[in-house]
Design an enzyme around this catalytic site. Sequence first.
Site, PDB file in Angstrom:
ATOM      1  N   TYR A 135      -4.029  -7.254  -1.072  1.00 48.13           N
ATOM      2  CA  TYR A 135      -2.753  -6.525  -0.996  1.00 48.13           C
ATOM      3  C   TYR A 135      -1.596  -7.429  -1.443  1.00 48.13           C
ATOM      4  CZ  TYR A 135       1.411  -4.218   0.697  1.00 48.13           C
ATOM      5  OH  TYR A 135       2.671  -3.664   0.763  1.00 48.13           O
ATOM      6  N   ARG A 142       2.973  -6.459  -8.942  1.00 47.15           N
ATOM      7  CA  ARG A 142       4.019  -5.427  -9.008  1.00 47.15           C
ATOM      8  C   ARG A 142       5.392  -6.077  -9.092  1.00 47.15           C
ATOM      9  NH1 ARG A 142       4.384  -1.147  -4.085  1.00 47.15           N
ATOM     10  NH2 ARG A 142       4.378  -3.097  -2.913  1.00 47.15           N
ATOM     11  N   TYR A 194      11.001  -7.828   4.091  1.00 43.49           N
ATOM     12  CA  TYR A 194      10.017  -8.396   5.019  1.00 43.49           C
ATOM     13  C   TYR A 194      10.021  -9.917   4.885  1.00 43.49           C
ATOM     14  CZ  TYR A 194       7.324  -4.007   5.960  1.00 43.49           C
ATOM     15  OH  TYR A 194       6.900  -2.769   6.358  1.00 43.49           O
ATOM     16  N   ARG A 207      11.498   3.692   2.071  1.00 43.84           N
ATOM     17  CA  ARG A 207      10.754   4.387   3.130  1.00 43.84           C
ATOM     18  C   ARG A 207      10.602   5.870   2.825  1.00 43.84           C
ATOM     19  NH1 ARG A 207       7.970   0.459   5.526  1.00 43.84           N
ATOM     20  NH2 ARG A 207       9.324  -1.239   6.187  1.00 43.84           N
ATOM     21  N   GLU A 308      -2.042   5.580   9.025  1.00 42.26           N
ATOM     22  CA  GLU A 308      -0.805   5.652   8.223  1.00 42.26           C
ATOM     23  C   GLU A 308      -0.621   7.109   7.820  1.00 42.26           C
ATOM     24  OE1 GLU A 308       0.199   2.429   5.380  1.00 42.26           O
ATOM     25  OE2 GLU A 308       0.332   4.011   3.875  1.00 42.26           O
TER      26      GLU A 308
HETATM   27  C1  3EB Z   1       4.361  -0.807   5.536  1.00 46.06           C
HETATM   28  O1  3EB Z   1       5.227  -0.096   6.054  1.00 46.06           O
HETATM   29  C2  3EB Z   1       2.999  -0.213   5.421  1.00 46.06           C
HETATM   30  O2  3EB Z   1       3.215  -1.729  -0.776  1.00 46.06           O
HETATM   31  O3  3EB Z   1       3.783   0.133  -1.764  1.00 46.06           O
HETATM   32  C3  3EB Z   1       3.273   1.566   2.982  1.00 46.06           C
HETATM   33  C4  3EB Z   1       3.734   2.207   1.829  1.00 46.06           C
HETATM   34  C5  3EB Z   1       2.862   0.246   2.912  1.00 46.06           C
HETATM   35  C6  3EB Z   1       3.781   1.525   0.613  1.00 46.06           C
HETATM   36  C7  3EB Z   1       3.455  -0.517  -0.752  1.00 46.06           C
HETATM   37  C8  3EB Z   1       2.920  -0.438   1.692  1.00 46.06           C
HETATM   38  C9  3EB Z   1       3.380   0.194   0.549  1.00 46.06           C
HETATM   39  O4  3EB Z   1       4.582  -1.967   5.157  1.00 46.06           O
HETATM   40  C10 3EB Z   1       2.333  -0.459   4.119  1.00 46.06           C
END
Ligand code: 3EB
Length: 317
Positions: A135, A142, A194, A207, A308
Site C-alpha cells: 500500500y 501515485r 497523515y 474524504r 470499510e
Molecule cells: C483511510 O481512511 C483508509 O489511498 O486512496 C481509503 C480510501 C483509504 C482511499 C487511498 C485509502 C485510500 O486512510 C484507507
Amino acid sequence: MALPLKTSLLPPDAPEARSCTCLRVRADLPPAITLSDGCLMVAPGLESISGSGSVEEWRIDGSCRVGRAGRVHLLEHADVLFAAWHQPDDPLADNAHRAYLDLFQAIRARGFPHPIRIWNYFSRIHGDECGLERYQSFCIGRGKALDELGVTEESMPAATAIGTRAAGLFVYLIATRNPGQAIENPRQVSAYRYPEQYSPESPAFARATRIETDLGPQLLLSGTASITGHESRHIGDCAAQTREILANLDALHATAGRDVPPPAWLRVYLRRPEDQPEVAAILARHYPRPPALHWVYGDVCRRELLVEIEGVHARIA
Ligand code: 3EB
C-alpha cells in the site's frame, strides 16, 4: 452546471440500459475492462460475499464516443468522461506511477481535467515491496505521478484503495470539465496530512466529493474506515469499527450540507465475511431509509481495520 449523472446499485442480472452512456462495475467476473455499446465495463476482481452480488452503475442520457489512449480505455460523453486502466501490479510503485500519468494525461487531453471519483484495486496490499508494505509503494507511485503532473494532493477527489485477491492493478475514474467540491471530515486528519508512520508518501484523496446533478446534490463517499484523527480505532472489534465508520459518514453528510439526500447505496468491504450479519444489523438500525448494499471481500489498507464502507448519497433515480 448540473451534471446529468445518475447512479444506482442494480441486481447482477439487470439488463443493459439502452441509448445512454454508462460505467458499470461488476463483481464476480474475471478481472477485465471492456468497452461496448455505450458502456465501459470494469470487473476489478471484486468478490461478493454470500451471493449478494450487485452491479454499480453510473449513467448519463445521450450518446458517447469510445476511445483508447495507450493503456487507457475511455468513454466520452458531452459532460462526463469515464476512464479505466488495468496492468500487472508488480512492481506496484512503478505501475501506480504509470497509471496516474496515463490517466491524467488522457483526461486532460480531452478537456476533462477534474476527476470527481477514483477507485484503486490491487493484490497483496500488505505484501512486501522493497521493504515497504505494498500500500505504501502504491502511495509512492501515485504521489510521484501527481507531483510530476502538478496536481496537488488537496485537489484530489474521493477515492477507494482496497486489496483484492485478483492479480493486477485497476485504476478507474469519473472526470468532469469543472471540479467537484472536495469535502473533508472534521473527525479525521485529511489523508494527505497523515503523519509519515503510515506511508513515506501521503495518500492523496478527499474524504468525499460533492457534485451538483440534475437530480440535486450528490455526495460521493470515499472508502471510509474506523479512523479518527489519524489513528485506527477499536482494534479487533468489527461492530465498534462499523459504528465509528457510521459516525464518520454522518459527519461527512453534515459537512457537505443537509440538502444532500441520504445514501442511495453503500458498498461494504469486509476482511472477514463472517462479520457480515453483525455489520448488517448495525446498518439496518442506523438508516431509517436503508440504502442498497453490496457486500464484498476486501483488505483495508491497514491490517487492523476489518471493515470499510464507500457509497453515494443521491436521490434515487
Ligand atoms: C483511510 O481512511 C483508509 O489511498 O486512496 C481509503 C480510501 C483509504 C482511499 C487511498 C485509502 C485510500 O486512510 C484507507
